[in-house]
Design a protein around this motif. Structure first.
Motif, PDB file in Angstrom:
ATOM      1  N   MET A  25      -1.383  -3.915  -3.807  1.00  0.00           N
ATOM      2  CA  MET A  25      -1.677  -2.689  -3.069  1.00  0.00           C
ATOM      3  C   MET A  25      -2.976  -2.132  -3.651  1.00  0.00           C
ATOM      4  O   MET A  25      -2.992  -1.616  -4.770  1.00  0.00           O
ATOM      5  CB  MET A  25      -0.531  -1.696  -3.202  1.00  0.00           C
ATOM      6  CG  MET A  25      -0.705  -0.450  -2.363  1.00  0.00           C
ATOM      7  SD  MET A  25       0.750   0.642  -2.395  1.00  0.00           S
ATOM      8  CE  MET A  25       1.866  -0.225  -1.292  1.00  0.00           C
ATOM      9  N   VAL A  26      -4.066  -2.261  -2.910  1.00  0.00           N
ATOM     10  CA  VAL A  26      -5.396  -1.997  -3.451  1.00  0.00           C
ATOM     11  C   VAL A  26      -5.740  -0.513  -3.353  1.00  0.00           C
ATOM     12  O   VAL A  26      -5.802   0.051  -2.256  1.00  0.00           O
ATOM     13  CB  VAL A  26      -6.463  -2.833  -2.721  1.00  0.00           C
ATOM     14  CG1 VAL A  26      -7.832  -2.587  -3.337  1.00  0.00           C
ATOM     15  CG2 VAL A  26      -6.104  -4.314  -2.778  1.00  0.00           C
ATOM     16  N   ARG A  27      -5.975   0.090  -4.508  1.00  0.00           N
ATOM     17  CA  ARG A  27      -6.481   1.455  -4.603  1.00  0.00           C
ATOM     18  C   ARG A  27      -7.657   1.398  -5.570  1.00  0.00           C
ATOM     19  O   ARG A  27      -7.467   1.286  -6.784  1.00  0.00           O
ATOM     20  CB  ARG A  27      -5.398   2.417  -5.099  1.00  0.00           C
ATOM     21  CG  ARG A  27      -4.218   2.530  -4.133  1.00  0.00           C
ATOM     22  CD  ARG A  27      -3.100   3.386  -4.686  1.00  0.00           C
ATOM     23  NE  ARG A  27      -2.007   3.500  -3.726  1.00  0.00           N
ATOM     24  CZ  ARG A  27      -0.844   4.112  -3.978  1.00  0.00           C
ATOM     25  NH1 ARG A  27      -0.638   4.672  -5.174  1.00  0.00           N
ATOM     26  NH2 ARG A  27       0.089   4.165  -3.054  1.00  0.00           N
ATOM     27  N   THR A  28      -8.851   1.451  -5.031  1.00  0.00           N
ATOM     28  CA  THR A  28     -10.019   1.184  -5.862  1.00  0.00           C
ATOM     29  C   THR A  28     -10.185   2.193  -6.987  1.00  0.00           C
ATOM     30  O   THR A  28     -10.721   1.864  -8.041  1.00  0.00           O
ATOM     31  CB  THR A  28     -11.295   1.167  -5.005  1.00  0.00           C
ATOM     32  OG1 THR A  28     -11.401   2.399  -4.288  1.00  0.00           O
ATOM     33  CG2 THR A  28     -11.265   0.007  -4.022  1.00  0.00           C
ATOM     34  N   LEU A  29      -9.740   3.428  -6.793  1.00  0.00           N
ATOM     35  CA  LEU A  29      -9.873   4.449  -7.830  1.00  0.00           C
ATOM     36  C   LEU A  29      -8.674   4.453  -8.781  1.00  0.00           C
ATOM     37  O   LEU A  29      -8.572   5.309  -9.647  1.00  0.00           O
ATOM     38  CB  LEU A  29     -10.035   5.834  -7.188  1.00  0.00           C
ATOM     39  CG  LEU A  29     -10.931   6.837  -7.935  1.00  0.00           C
ATOM     40  CD1 LEU A  29     -12.342   6.303  -8.078  1.00  0.00           C
ATOM     41  CD2 LEU A  29     -10.947   8.184  -7.224  1.00  0.00           C
ATOM     42  N   GLY A  30      -7.786   3.495  -8.608  1.00  0.00           N
ATOM     43  CA  GLY A  30      -6.631   3.383  -9.480  1.00  0.00           C
ATOM     44  C   GLY A  30      -5.416   4.086  -8.916  1.00  0.00           C
ATOM     45  O   GLY A  30      -5.509   5.061  -8.174  1.00  0.00           O
TER      46      GLY A  30
END
Length: 477
Positions: A25-30
């Motif tokens: 589950m991609v969340r670029t800001l973490g």
């Protein structure tokens, strides 16, 4: 769960079932609110492209099944503290289309909000993605829970739960009918005869519901998968019903193992009651692994993340209107049921927690203390003492960390699979890119050794093992 195996001899044994479904589950800001503050972490949304490329490369090299992109149709200053990754993010369909050209095997799942999206445009974009990737596309359908989204789409109020799900059910039927516009053999391309298509193999959707109306046919070739795998998440009865009848992957957020086992059983029973093979519905749970070379190193990362959570400690955050009210010593001690006149309420947030006070904690606070001790390795007293800051952060920003080296994380995956709690996991990373890299390089090899990852399939649908596409139900009049 931390440290050595809690699953006995099965860690080295031969798996008795197929590998788990494992996606990112991609969340670029973490995925953890203070993750962007960790040294070296990505913190600039304008540089998301580089992070997306790196995550895609790592996920594909690790053999993960898909990259998953959620969505949120509004923003505001409150998200800075609650969910920073929602403040500014790439549109999910744009993200998967960007990655389509630089990946070869991994699935790409984008979120679409059925409350506001147009079904024809959605069917067209999704089918296009499937054609461009050779059958690697999936779509996550949501109804939305953000009231601010209504004004962003020209509406006065966000629709209520019943209306949203009525529309969502019609939306799915419209998608399926549009994806069935072309028969498999409708495209003939007989140059000598001058015949390009069989016109009888091209049909309109002709769908007219109370909330959704679409004529069709779809002006995109038939998707390689026929129908893209459909994903859905939610906790309401209507959400569970939609997942059980229409979804291929049902995403659940269970606080513990027993809750996950129960939720999976309920969904599969609902699927069977609707006439489906319950085994074709795969139940996926989120996991937030904190991976490192050693268990101790992983605990140190959790410790730092807790210390980086902004709390009301007399600094500049406490006076901001959008700052969460639960991030203070007073709020934690209220949850701990410590009397309002207790002298400990005058303590500094960086003081160690006295054992005598901890002994009087009510259950929620006692559980927070236990988790902090397990996940950070800190103790009551001593050189590495649990401080009030740790407890405030852990209580206000709970996270289901799985902390440790590769073996500890593999234990968690294996235990939940064997207990019947999940068919797979959505892997979240507290910060990017280091934590996702740690998961793929430190945990995935152990998962692969145990046969817990490594599914085969030419398309995403094949790889997920969700069976043949379901035909569209007869449209309403």
């Amino acid at each position: 769960m931390t440290g050595a195996s809690a699953h006995g001899g099965s860690a080295a044994g031969t798996p008795t079932t197929e590998p788990l479904i494992v996606g990112a589950m991609v969340r670029t800001l973490g995925a953890y609110p203070s993750g962007w503050r960790h040294p070296g972490a990505h913190s600039d949304p304008q540089a998301d492209a580089a992070i997306l490329r790196r995550v895609a490369r790592l996920g594909e090299e690790a053999g993960l099944d898909y990259l998953f992109f959620g969505d949120w149709l509004a923003t505001g200053p409150d998200l800075e503290f609650r969910d920073p990754y929602l403040l500014a993010r790439i549109d999910p369909m744009s993200a998967v289309l960007y990655l389509a050209g630089i990946t070869e095997r991994i699935g790409l799942i984008a979120t679409v909000n059925t409350t506001y999206a147009d079904p024809y445009a959605t069917a067209r974009a999704a089918a296009s993605l499937d054609v461009l990737t050779g059958g690697r596309a999936g779509i996550n359908l949501v109804t939305g829970a953000e009231p601010r989204a209504a004004a962003n789409h020209g509406r006065d109020v966000h629709a209520d739960n019943a209306d949203r799900y009525d529309r969502a059910e019609e939306f799915v039927r419209a998608l399926r009918l549009l994806w069935e516009s072309w028969d498999d053999d409708a495209w003939i391309a007989d140059a000598s005869a001058g015949v390009l298509i069989d016109p009888d193999g091209l049909r309109p959707a002709a769908f007219a519901g109370e909330h959704v109306r679409v004529e069709g046919p779809l002006n995109v070739a038939r998707p390689p998968q026929g129908h893209l795998p459909i994903v859905h998440a939610g906790t309401s009865s209507r959400s569970r019903a939609l997942a059980a009848t229409e979804a291929d992957l049902a995403l659940i957020a269970a606080p513990d193992l027993a809750s996950a086992v129960e939720a999976r059983a309920v969904l599969r029973d609902l699927a069977e009651a609707s006439g489906r093979d319950p085994g074709a519905l795969k139940v996926i749970v989120p996991v937030l692994p904190m991976a490192a070379e050693t268990d101790a190193a992983a605990r140190e990362i959790v410790d730092r993340l807790l210390l980086l959570v902004p709390i009301d400690d007399g600094g500049p955050h406490g006076g901001r209107t959008a700052f969460p009210v639960n991030r203070s010593l007073g709020a934690f001690l209220d949850a701990a049921e410590i009397a309002a006149d207790d002298p400990v309420r005058r303590a500094s947030v960086d003081d160690g927690v006295p054992a005598g006070v901890a002994a009087r904690f009510a259950e929620p606070a006692e559980r927070t203390l236990r988790l902090v001790r397990e996940r950070t390795g800190r103790t009551l007293g001593g050189e590495r003492a649990v401080t009030w800051r740790h407890l405030i952060a852990a209580h206000a920003v709970p996270a289901a960390f799985v902390v440790g080296a590769g073996g500890a994380i593999a234990d968690h995956f294996e235990h939940w699979r064997d207990a019947g709690a999940a068919d797979g996991f959505n892997v979240l990373s507290a910060f990017q890119p280091a934590q996702f890299e740690a998961f793929t390089q430190l945990a995935v090899p152990e998962l692969r050794r145990r046969g817990l990852v490594g599914r085969d399939g030419a398309t995403l649908r094949d790889r997920l093992g969700v069976g043949a596409p379901r035909r569209a139900r007869v449209p309403v009049g």
